[in-house]
Structures are given as C-alpha cells and as structure tokens.
Scaffold this motif. Structure first.
Motif, mmCIF file in Angstrom:
data_model
loop_
_atom_site.group_PDB
_atom_site.id
_atom_site.type_symbol
_atom_site.label_atom_id
_atom_site.label_comp_id
_atom_site.label_asym_id
_atom_site.label_seq_id
_atom_site.Cartn_x
_atom_site.Cartn_y
_atom_site.Cartn_z
ATOM 1 N N PHE A 353 0.804 -1.219 0.000
ATOM 2 C CA PHE A 353 0.000 0.000 0.000
ATOM 3 C C PHE A 353 0.844 1.279 0.000
ATOM 4 C CE2 PHE A 353 -3.108 -3.039 1.752
ATOM 5 C CZ PHE A 353 -4.178 -2.775 0.912
ATOM 6 N N LEU A 354 1.941 1.279 0.759
ATOM 7 C CA LEU A 354 2.694 2.528 0.942
ATOM 8 C C LEU A 354 3.097 3.208 -0.369
ATOM 9 C CD1 LEU A 354 5.105 2.295 4.019
ATOM 10 C CD2 LEU A 354 3.456 4.092 3.490
ATOM 11 N N PRO A 355 3.666 2.485 -1.336
ATOM 12 C CA PRO A 355 4.075 3.173 -2.573
ATOM 13 C C PRO A 355 2.896 3.674 -3.400
ATOM 14 C CG PRO A 355 5.096 0.990 -2.380
ATOM 15 C CD PRO A 355 4.014 1.061 -1.367
ATOM 16 N N LYS A 356 1.699 3.167 -3.102
ATOM 17 C CA LYS A 356 0.524 3.538 -3.890
ATOM 18 C C LYS A 356 -0.127 4.835 -3.409
ATOM 19 C CE LYS A 356 0.202 -0.220 -6.549
ATOM 20 N NZ LYS A 356 0.073 -0.200 -8.020
ATOM 21 N N ILE A 357 0.188 5.257 -2.178
ATOM 22 C CA ILE A 357 -0.490 6.415 -1.585
ATOM 23 C C ILE A 357 0.306 7.686 -1.865
ATOM 24 C CG2 ILE A 357 -1.359 7.450 0.537
ATOM 25 C CD1 ILE A 357 -1.606 4.619 1.695
ATOM 26 N N LYS A 358 -0.296 8.602 -2.563
ATOM 27 C CA LYS A 358 0.329 9.890 -2.888
ATOM 28 C C LYS A 358 -0.449 10.995 -2.179
ATOM 29 C CE LYS A 358 3.116 10.436 -5.745
ATOM 30 N NZ LYS A 358 4.591 10.592 -5.817
ATOM 31 N N THR A 359 0.250 11.805 -1.392
ATOM 32 C CA THR A 359 -0.379 12.913 -0.669
ATOM 33 C C THR A 359 -0.164 14.212 -1.430
ATOM 34 O OG1 THR A 359 0.016 11.816 1.458
ATOM 35 C CG2 THR A 359 -0.475 14.174 1.510
ATOM 36 N N VAL A 360 -1.262 14.878 -1.772
ATOM 37 C CA VAL A 360 -1.214 16.179 -2.440
ATOM 38 C C VAL A 360 -1.801 17.206 -1.478
ATOM 39 C CG1 VAL A 360 -1.951 17.531 -4.435
ATOM 40 C CG2 VAL A 360 -1.484 15.076 -4.690
ATOM 41 N N MET A 361 -1.010 18.207 -1.117
ATOM 42 C CA MET A 361 -1.424 19.181 -0.109
ATOM 43 C C MET A 361 -2.296 20.283 -0.720
ATOM 44 S SD MET A 361 -0.233 18.219 2.800
ATOM 45 C CE MET A 361 1.142 17.490 3.711
ATOM 46 N N VAL A 362 -3.435 20.548 -0.054
ATOM 47 C CA VAL A 362 -4.356 21.606 -0.476
ATOM 48 C C VAL A 362 -4.749 22.417 0.764
ATOM 49 C CG1 VAL A 362 -5.208 20.225 -2.411
ATOM 50 C CG2 VAL A 362 -6.407 20.113 -0.221
ATOM 51 N N HIS A 363 -5.723 23.303 0.599
ATOM 52 C CA HIS A 363 -6.245 24.130 1.690
ATOM 53 C C HIS A 363 -5.149 24.993 2.318
ATOM 54 C CE1 HIS A 363 -8.334 25.243 5.485
ATOM 55 N NE2 HIS A 363 -9.397 25.196 4.699
ATOM 56 N N HIS A 364 -4.508 25.781 1.489
ATOM 57 C CA HIS A 364 -3.491 26.717 1.968
ATOM 58 C C HIS A 364 -3.183 27.715 0.861
ATOM 59 C CE1 HIS A 364 0.122 24.210 0.235
ATOM 60 N NE2 HIS A 364 -0.935 24.127 -0.519
ATOM 61 N N ASN A 365 -2.403 28.739 1.229
ATOM 62 C CA ASN A 365 -1.795 29.663 0.261
ATOM 63 C C ASN A 365 -2.763 30.583 -0.476
ATOM 64 O OD1 ASN A 365 0.628 28.578 0.993
ATOM 65 N ND2 ASN A 365 1.000 27.469 -0.907
ATOM 66 N N LYS A 366 -3.986 30.748 0.050
ATOM 67 C CA LYS A 366 -4.889 31.729 -0.568
ATOM 68 C C LYS A 366 -5.265 32.846 0.399
ATOM 69 C CE LYS A 366 -8.953 32.326 -3.495
ATOM 70 N NZ LYS A 366 -8.171 32.914 -4.611
ATOM 71 N N PHE A 367 -5.523 32.499 1.660
ATOM 72 C CA PHE A 367 -5.923 33.486 2.658
ATOM 73 C C PHE A 367 -4.934 33.496 3.816
ATOM 74 C CE2 PHE A 367 -9.833 31.649 0.820
ATOM 75 C CZ PHE A 367 -10.289 32.768 0.135
ATOM 76 N N GLN A 368 -4.752 34.660 4.411
ATOM 77 C CA GLN A 368 -3.923 34.746 5.607
ATOM 78 C C GLN A 368 -4.837 34.640 6.819
ATOM 79 O OE1 GLN A 368 -1.352 38.150 5.878
ATOM 80 N NE2 GLN A 368 -0.529 37.563 7.867
ATOM 81 N N VAL A 369 -4.978 33.424 7.305
ATOM 82 C CA VAL A 369 -5.789 33.162 8.491
ATOM 83 C C VAL A 369 -4.849 32.653 9.570
ATOM 84 C CG1 VAL A 369 -7.715 31.861 9.453
ATOM 85 C CG2 VAL A 369 -7.800 32.619 7.079
ATOM 86 N N GLY A 370 -4.656 33.450 10.624
ATOM 87 C CA GLY A 370 -3.695 33.076 11.651
ATOM 88 C C GLY A 370 -2.283 33.443 11.239
ATOM 89 N N PRO A 371 -1.295 32.979 12.000
ATOM 90 C CA PRO A 371 0.100 33.373 11.754
ATOM 91 C C PRO A 371 0.786 32.634 10.605
ATOM 92 C CG PRO A 371 -0.287 32.792 14.072
ATOM 93 C CD PRO A 371 -1.452 32.293 13.287
ATOM 94 N N ASP A 372 0.130 31.654 9.978
ATOM 95 C CA ASP A 372 0.783 30.897 8.908
ATOM 96 C C ASP A 372 1.276 31.817 7.794
ATOM 97 O OD1 ASP A 372 -0.022 28.669 10.320
ATOM 98 O OD2 ASP A 372 -0.633 27.566 8.534
ATOM 99 N N ARG A 373 2.462 31.490 7.282
ATOM 100 C CA ARG A 373 3.008 32.183 6.120
ATOM 101 C C ARG A 373 2.609 31.445 4.844
ATOM 102 N NH1 ARG A 373 8.953 31.155 8.122
ATOM 103 N NH2 ARG A 373 7.838 29.284 8.803
ATOM 104 N N PHE A 374 2.905 32.054 3.723
ATOM 105 C CA PHE A 374 2.754 31.348 2.453
ATOM 106 C C PHE A 374 3.651 30.111 2.486
ATOM 107 C CE2 PHE A 374 4.113 30.427 -1.886
ATOM 108 C CZ PHE A 374 2.898 30.352 -2.542
ATOM 109 N N ASN A 375 3.105 28.983 2.073
ATOM 110 C CA ASN A 375 3.820 27.705 2.047
ATOM 111 C C ASN A 375 4.306 27.260 3.426
ATOM 112 O OD1 ASN A 375 3.668 26.385 -0.381
ATOM 113 N ND2 ASN A 375 5.474 27.340 -1.265
ATOM 114 N N GLU A 376 3.543 27.583 4.464
ATOM 115 C CA GLU A 376 3.924 27.151 5.813
ATOM 116 C C GLU A 376 4.066 25.633 5.881
ATOM 117 O OE1 GLU A 376 5.469 27.885 9.144
ATOM 118 O OE2 GLU A 376 4.261 29.608 8.526
ATOM 119 N N GLY A 377 3.205 24.927 5.158
ATOM 120 C CA GLY A 377 3.284 23.468 5.166
ATOM 121 C C GLY A 377 4.605 22.943 4.653
#
Length: 511
Positions: A353-377
């Motif tokens: 299973f491990l090689p089959k699972i690809k994580t694509v990060m979303v829900h970021h980089n559009k609004f400044q909500v809280g102290p997170d910077r652009f590309n904080e993830g």
C-alpha cells in the motif's frame, strides 16, 4: 436503493444510502457511525477558534506599520510572503485542457481547496472558490488559476462543508453564468446533509445531499464514477451561529474502470483512530468493487493508486487550531496510518500500500488566516524530515526546546522587545500562547511520535522508511499546476522555486 435519472444530458445516478450496512457486514470489527439528529443540532462556543483570527489580525497590522522603530526583523517575521516570493514561486499557469486518454487521470490544483480532477469522460471540481473571504479583513493573497472561463465543462461539483472558504456564492454563481454562456447543462452538485437549500439559493438545480457512509454512482456518458461521503470534523460553521447544523465531509472518488482512487478532504481536524479506520475501510471496499477486482480470488486484489488531497493548514497556534485543522505534518504522516489500516483490514502487506499512496497538499496559500506564512506546510514538512534524522535523545531535547517557546511565552517577550512603547498595548490582547514571531513546532514531534507508536519495529529503521516515502510521495503543487498520472506519481517533496533543496543537515534543526 433509490434510482433517479436527472435531466442533465448524459448523466444518470444511483444513490445507495444503505451503503453503511454493506460496510458493517463486510468489516464487522470497524465502527461506522453517523451523527444523530441530537448531535447535529449542537452549537459550538464561538471562542473555540477566535484566537487564530486575532493572531492573524495582529500580525497583519504589525506588518502594515511603518514606524521608525519597526525593525526589519519584525517586518520580515510578520510578512505573509516571508521569502519574498515572486510569481514564479507561486504560480505554474498550466492551461486547463480537455482530457486525453493517454494521461490516465489529471489533478489540476487551482488554489486553496479547489482541485480539478479529470479522467476518461468526467471532470470533477472540488469546493470552487476564486475570490476574497472579505475584501477588507480577509482578502485573497493569491489568485486561483485557471480562471472560471477557462475551465472545461464540469460534470460533478463536490462540496465538503459550507464554510465560506469552501462555498463561495460569487464563485459558484459565476460558474453557472459561464455555463449559461456556453449553453452547457448545469453540473451535478454533491453536498453534505443540510446544505441542499443553500446551494439552491445560488441557482443550482441538480443537487444531492449525502450522509456519512452513503454512496452515489454517477454515469457520465459511458463512464461510471462512484462517490462516497466520508466523515470529517470541525467546530466551525458558515457564520459561526449554526455549528453542526450541516455535516462536515470528505469524499472518496472511485472511477469504476480506472486504476486510481481519490480521497478529498476539504478541511478537518485529525480523526479519531476508529473514525480513520472506518474511512480506510471505505477505501478498501471501493478497491475491491473496482471492475478489475470483481471475481478476483482472495489475496490477488489489484491495488490502485490512492491519491489523497489533504489539508495543509492553518497550523498555528496549534492549541488554537487543533480542534478544527489537522497540521501539515500530520497530513504528510497520515499515509503511514492509512497504509497500516488498509493492511489490517485486507491482510495485504503494508509494503504493497505505501508506494501507492500519494499525498497532495491543499487548503493553503490563498488566505492569511492566523500566523501561517505562504507555504507554511512546506516549512513544516522540511522540519519533520529534519526531526526524522535525529535520534531519540536529540528529538526529546528538541521537543522540550520547542515547548519552552510556548511555556515561557517567548512570542510575547519578543514582541515587547521589538515594539515601541506606544504599541506594546497590542500584546495585552493576545492569547496566552501565540506564534506570531516565535513559532513553536513541538506539535510536529508529537505528530511523529503518534505515528511511530503504531508500529512495532526499530525506530531508526522506521524513520528511514518515513523519510523515503515522505520525500517520494508528498507533493505541494504550485497554484495552477496540472499533473497527469505519470507526472503526479513521479513527483515528490521538492518544494518550489526557492523552497527547493530539502535534504538539510541536523545542524539546521535549531533554526
């Protein structure tokens, strides 16, 4: 089971609200729970998440100051684009194209939680949002791309929940206007229970509400795509006065004949172990229901690619946001929990299973909500990779050092040092724990330890495996970046532009 034929051209659907009973009969040791009406009527204390907005406002105000005493350090720390990102670091500007069968499938990141998923004969769009949350207080920091007028005809729109950064009236109505201009039939809209009336007020006609662990099969032309509504959890609501009046959901998207399953989580806090196991049981059930696995002998199941679109923020301050948002580090590590669960459920080795699972990060980089910077993830996953190269003693020392940032309230100390006397009153309004200047990352180590505890193997070996799969299978797409199947499966954690170069040395950990 209820069958309906909508008036949408070439689109038919079969709803299966009894899908939960199928799951319960197949996976008797797994708990599949839906919220009861009494639970769905609960209201949440508005103060539960207010801290993230207060920190964000103070940070924006500090950045906007131009006082002589306003240091370069303070301005840099308060900047959303802390690395002086140019457009080349933010946008890819790939065109939205009609799907080509040779591509197998396409994942096109438009911005925030808006993703265009394409396959043979179908186009799916998640949580379309193109504009400001609020022009004054929460303007968009980046533009979504491709623009609405450049999108192909969407067959299905998926809504995860009704918060305004996921259901935007202006974006959805402009999408409908674009359809009228093109003389296209309206798309099908799948929403969580409780949100149908809201979407009707926007002008949509073909809307289906689904409860957790309900399944709907949609035939688009000759293509069959299955959608399963899965649990997600938050305490917020659209206007903070109707919490839990409608569901927070994720979606499993399984094209019947294609070698891929998509999991879309618009936004959620970390699920309990039992709920996460239930979600992974849904994934495996959809695997065995694929056309290629019907009639396959037990033990010979073909495992497709599993593309997980996971939220990457907000991350700070953790004590404020953890009840609503899983961290970027947890989203990255979740693949190991999922692979373990899938192995437990199926009896198939975790290495399959491990090689089959690809994580694509979303829900970021559009609004400044809280102290997170652009590309904080990106910064946090880099930090996670650094931590994975430490031994237990070094990791414990680093965890204590990060905790001390909060316990000694170093953020407020630093602010008082840097702010002129006339502005120090700002600090009085801050919560006890903040991360405006000094970002405590002890939660990254906590996330790592949570996952490590699930595996009975040598920690050194486990961490080597984690580094390998995190590097290979974690993707932070640029806004507007379009991946074909082969491109996505070849992509890994490389950051973008000036974020490249992730293999840092142990000496960088203290930075």
């Amino acid at each position: 089971m209820k069958r309906t034929e909508s008036q949408i051209i070439n689109v038919r659907e079969i709803q299966n609200h009894d899908y939960i009973f199928e799951l319960q009969s197949k996976f008797s040791t797994v708990q599949f729970k839906r919220l009861q009406k009494a639970e769905a009527a609960k209201k949440t204390n508005k103060s539960d998440g207010d801290g993230v907005f207060l920190e964000g406002e103070i940070k924006k105000n500090l950045y906007a100051l131009n006082a002589p005493a306003h240091s370069h350090y303070l301005r840099t720390k308060c900047a959303y684009f802390s690395q002086h990102e140019s457009k080349h670091d933010i946008y890819k500007y790939d065109e939205a194209k009609e799907f080509n069968a040779k591509e197998k499938f396409v994942v096109h990141y438009i911005g925030h939680s808006t993703v265009l998923i394409q396959g043979p004969g179908f186009n799916v769009l998640t949580d379309p949002i193109y504009y400001d949350l609020d022009a004054l207080y929460y303007p968009e920091k980046t533009k979504s791309y491709p623009f609405i007028q450049f999108l192909p005809k969407i067959d299905v729109i998926l809504i995860s929940h009704n918060r305004r950064d996921h259901v935007d009236r202006r974006s959805l109505q402009e999408l409908l206007e674009h359809y009228r201009t093109k003389v296209w039939p309206q798309p099908k809209v799948l929403v969580p229970m409780g949100d149908k009336k809201l979407l009707q007020t926007f002008g949509f006609i073909y809307i289906t509400e689904l409860d957790w662990f309900s399944r709907i099969t949609i035939r688009v032309n000759r293509t069959i795509v299955n959608f399963v509504c899965i649990p997600a959890l938050q305490k917020f609501s659209r206007y903070q006065i109707n919490s839990y009046k409608s569901l927070i959901t994720g979606w499993i998207i399984s094209p019947e004949r294609e070698d891929v399953i998509f999991k879309y989580t618009g936004d959620t806090r970390a699920l309990s172990s039992s709920t996460q196991l239930a979600v992974d049981a849904v994934i495996f059930n959809e695997i065995v229901k694929k056309k290629c696995n019907i009639g396959t002998p037990e033990g010979s199941t073909n495992i497709p690619k599993i593309v997980c679109l996971e939220p990457s923020g907000p991350n700070y301050t953790r004590s404020t946001v953890e009840s609503n948002h899983q961290s970027s580090s947890y989203s990255a590590l979740l693949k190991f929990i999922q692979a373990r669960n899938l192995s437990r459920i199926s009896g198939i080795p975790i290495e399959i299973f491990l090689p089959k699972i690809k994580t694509v990060m979303v829900h970021h980089n559009k609004f400044q909500v809280g102290p997170d910077r652009f590309n904080e993830g990106v910064f946090l996953v880099k930090k996670l990779l650094n931590y994975l190269r430490l031994d237990d003693e070094e990791l414990s020392k680093e965890h204590e050092r990060q905790k001390q940032k909060l316990e000694r309230n170093l953020d407020r100390v630093k602010l008082k040092e840097l702010l002129p006397m006339s502005l120090r009153s700002v600090c009085a309004n801050l919560p006890t724990q903040t991360s405006i200047l000094v970002r405590a990352k002890n939660f990254v180590i906590d996330d790592l330890r949570t996952v490590e505890a699930l595996f009975d193997m040598d920690k050194g070996k486990l961490r080597e495996i984690m580094v390998c799969y995190l590097m290979k299978n974690t993707v932070f797409p640029m806004i507007g970046e379009r991946f074909t199947c082969d491109e996505l499966m070849a992509a890994g954690f490389k950051g973008c532009g000036k974020y490249a170069g992730n293999r840092q040395q142990k000496s960088d950990v203290s930075s």
